[in-house]
Scaffold this motif. Structure first.
Motif, PDB file in Angstrom:
ATOM      1  N   ILE A  21       0.857  -1.181   0.000  1.00  0.00           N
ATOM      2  CA  ILE A  21       0.000   0.000   0.000  1.00  0.00           C
ATOM      3  C   ILE A  21       0.895   1.234   0.000  1.00  0.00           C
ATOM      4  O   ILE A  21       1.651   1.467   0.949  1.00  0.00           O
ATOM      5  CB  ILE A  21      -0.929   0.018   1.224  1.00  0.00           C
ATOM      6  CG1 ILE A  21      -1.772  -1.260   1.297  1.00  0.00           C
ATOM      7  CG2 ILE A  21      -1.815   1.260   1.199  1.00  0.00           C
ATOM      8  CD1 ILE A  21      -2.691  -1.460   0.125  1.00  0.00           C
ATOM      9  N   SER A  23      -0.283   4.676  -0.843  1.00  0.00           N
ATOM     10  CA  SER A  23      -0.983   5.813  -0.251  1.00  0.00           C
ATOM     11  C   SER A  23      -2.483   5.645  -0.407  1.00  0.00           C
ATOM     12  O   SER A  23      -2.955   5.051  -1.373  1.00  0.00           O
ATOM     13  CB  SER A  23      -0.537   7.126  -0.912  1.00  0.00           C
ATOM     14  OG  SER A  23      -0.880   7.132  -2.287  1.00  0.00           O
ATOM     15  N   TRP A  24      -3.216   6.161   0.572  1.00  0.00           N
ATOM     16  CA  TRP A  24      -4.675   6.165   0.504  1.00  0.00           C
ATOM     17  C   TRP A  24      -5.149   7.474  -0.098  1.00  0.00           C
ATOM     18  O   TRP A  24      -4.618   8.542   0.211  1.00  0.00           O
ATOM     19  CB  TRP A  24      -5.278   5.996   1.897  1.00  0.00           C
ATOM     20  CG  TRP A  24      -5.153   4.615   2.443  1.00  0.00           C
ATOM     21  CD1 TRP A  24      -4.302   4.168   3.410  1.00  0.00           C
ATOM     22  CD2 TRP A  24      -5.914   3.473   2.039  1.00  0.00           C
ATOM     23  NE1 TRP A  24      -4.484   2.828   3.627  1.00  0.00           N
ATOM     24  CE2 TRP A  24      -5.468   2.376   2.808  1.00  0.00           C
ATOM     25  CE3 TRP A  24      -6.946   3.280   1.116  1.00  0.00           C
ATOM     26  CZ2 TRP A  24      -5.999   1.101   2.675  1.00  0.00           C
ATOM     27  CZ3 TRP A  24      -7.484   2.016   0.977  1.00  0.00           C
ATOM     28  CH2 TRP A  24      -7.015   0.936   1.754  1.00  0.00           C
ATOM     29  N   VAL A  39      -7.012   4.032  -3.629  1.00  0.00           N
ATOM     30  CA  VAL A  39      -5.710   3.649  -3.076  1.00  0.00           C
ATOM     31  C   VAL A  39      -4.710   3.475  -4.213  1.00  0.00           C
ATOM     32  O   VAL A  39      -5.084   3.101  -5.333  1.00  0.00           O
ATOM     33  CB  VAL A  39      -5.821   2.345  -2.252  1.00  0.00           C
ATOM     34  CG1 VAL A  39      -6.201   1.165  -3.141  1.00  0.00           C
ATOM     35  CG2 VAL A  39      -4.520   2.028  -1.511  1.00  0.00           C
ATOM     36  N   LEU A  61     -10.199   1.857   7.214  1.00  0.00           N
ATOM     37  CA  LEU A  61      -9.057   1.426   6.419  1.00  0.00           C
ATOM     38  C   LEU A  61      -8.318   0.366   7.224  1.00  0.00           C
ATOM     39  O   LEU A  61      -7.947   0.610   8.371  1.00  0.00           O
ATOM     40  CB  LEU A  61      -8.124   2.605   6.107  1.00  0.00           C
ATOM     41  CG  LEU A  61      -8.764   3.830   5.443  1.00  0.00           C
ATOM     42  CD1 LEU A  61      -7.712   4.905   5.212  1.00  0.00           C
ATOM     43  CD2 LEU A  61      -9.432   3.439   4.130  1.00  0.00           C
ATOM     44  N   PRO A  65      -0.253   2.627   5.080  1.00  0.00           N
ATOM     45  CA  PRO A  65       0.729   2.804   4.003  1.00  0.00           C
ATOM     46  C   PRO A  65       2.072   2.198   4.382  1.00  0.00           C
ATOM     47  O   PRO A  65       2.524   2.326   5.532  1.00  0.00           O
ATOM     48  CB  PRO A  65       0.819   4.330   3.865  1.00  0.00           C
ATOM     49  CG  PRO A  65      -0.507   4.830   4.346  1.00  0.00           C
ATOM     50  CD  PRO A  65      -0.884   3.909   5.472  1.00  0.00           C
TER      51      PRO A  65
END
Length: 430
Positions: A21, A23-24, A39, A61, A65
């Motif tokens: 992951i 970045s959101w 995302v 979430l 990240p």
């Protein structure tokens, strides 16, 4: 009533097993629409933006990240009916567990390739209000039952953390994901210092592109018996032709590089030595000869080494190849190479000359049988008609899989590429 759905990490490219992951693009409480990007992930092949197939409100979430998760792991929860009546509370006051998507075909989304998936509905649970801590494990001998949401309990189980040993930092002593992660984190190692007191080492987690590259190179090096041959040649005629072509209308606005000449030479030479464009299939016990050239170009990017492909390079003219290579390398450096452009190559070129390096022994890209390395072009004393003159000289090196390619075929191919670069007029013979 609210309708909670969990959004799993999708398989964005064939063979993907995990992703990081990056970045959101959303946070809990944000409203989202169908196909909205939520995302950005980094796979072993590229950075990919994932859209969500539902509209609603983000409720949680599940991944931070920097974390790497397996395909199919829920990464967020969305309420697709936020205006509905309140749901019955769970034992610890949190939202009810997210329900799997209804049995319906999920349409292809941006970044998901061409696959479609069908998810099946779970059996509905009893909607009668549950007693306190029904989701909790059996109490410890002392009678204490730790308070934590089901996803946190699963995380603790996966990381081997005993929830009974933790003190929750959230309201009411509820144990959070961060509490579990802190407990699972190893104690920091003492930094190594030199006599001067300056730190002498830096540790970086092995992730994404670097991890995939390492795995692929080890597999290739210890599976395919590599042979590497070298050729030094005078490419002055090629460089002179390059200067002439750059002034013609056909190459206006096109960056014409020695790599483009090498790519064209490879495509021509493959016609005489198709073995270098073949593949050893261990499972089927067959050699697969490809009638097309999906040309991989090794590109150094801020994320690491990747090898995007020029599809059907054998069909392209020199000008078209030059344009394709420029677009391909620019896209790769920006981290925007689509996953489908990272698979299915048949032959690779790596240009170590751009770093001022003369030659090397490249490792074959998995799924292929040969790789060509281009060295730096240098002004070098060279014998021409018995006289020593200064010429443009470069070195080529070809690594090939000796299961597929014998020394005769490897030498023939390397000599043909060399002839095309040292005297481009020989292209008329191919």
């Amino acid at each position: 009533m609210p309708n909670y759905k969990q959004f799993p990490l999708a398989d964005t490219a064939e063979g993907l097993t995990e992703a990081e992951i990056l970045s959101w693009r959303v946070q809990p409480g944000d409203e989202v629409t169908v196909n909205q990007i939520v995302v950005e992930i980094e796979t072993a092949k590229a950075a990919v933006e994932l859209p969500i197939p539902w509209a609603g409100v983000i409720t949680e979430l599940h991944v931070e990240p920097g974390q790497t998760v397996e395909v199919g792991t829920p990464i967020l929860t969305v309420d697709t009916d936020p205006g509905g009546a309140p749901a019955a509370p769970s034992g610890n006051g949190s939202a009810p567990a997210a329900e799997a998507p209804a049995e319906e075909e999920m349409k292809p989304l941006v970044g998901y390739g061409s696959k479609t998936t069908v998810a099946k509905r779970r059996a509905r649970k009893d909607t009668t209000p549950a007693p306190v801590a029904t989701a909790a494990p059996a109490p410890a001998p002392g009678g204490y039952v730790p308070l934590a949401k089901p996803p946190v309990r699963k995380l603790a189980k996966d990381l081997g953390v005993d929830l009974h040993a933790l003190a929750g930092t959230a309201g009411g002593g509820v144990i959070t994901r961060e509490d579990v992660q802190r407990a699972a984190a190893p104690a920091p190692a003492e930094p190594v210092e030199s006599i001067s007191g300056v730190l002498d080492e830096r540790r970086v987690p092995i992730r994404s592109v670097r991890k995939a590259t390492a795995k692929a190179m080890v597999q290739s090096a210890f599976t395919a018996p590599h042979v590497t041959e070298f050729l030094t040649l005078d490419v002055t005629p090629m460089m002179e032709l390059r200067d002439k072509l750059k002034k013609t209308p056909a190459f206006a606005g096109i960056k014409l590089t020695p790599l483009a000449f090498a790519a064209k030479a490879v495509c021509l030479a493959v016609k005489r030595t198709p073995d270098v464009n073949a593949l050893w299939d261990e499972d089927a016990q067959e050699i697969i000869y490809k009638n097309y050239v999906h040309l991989g170009i090794a590109a150094a990017t801020p994320r690491g080494l990747i090898v995007p492909k020029v599809r059907n390079a054998e069909r392209q003219s020199l000008a078209e190849l030059a344009g394709s290579l420029e677009q391909l390398t620019n896209t790769a450096r920006e981290g925007k190479t689509p996953p489908e452009d990272m698979v299915g190559g048949t032959f690779t070129i790596t240009n170590v000359g751009v770093f001022g390096v003369d030659t090397g022994t490249p490792i074959i890209t998995p799924g292929e049988s040969a790789i060509l390395a281009l060295g730096a072009i240098r002004d070098t004393p060279w014998v021409v008609d018995g006289e020593i003159v200064v010429r443009k000289v470069m070195q080529l090196s070809l690594s090939f899989d000796h299961r597929v390619i014998d020394g005769q075929q490897g030498s023939q191919f390397l000599a043909d590429v060399g002839a095309l670069l040292s005297d481009p007029a020989t292209a008329f013979l191919f």
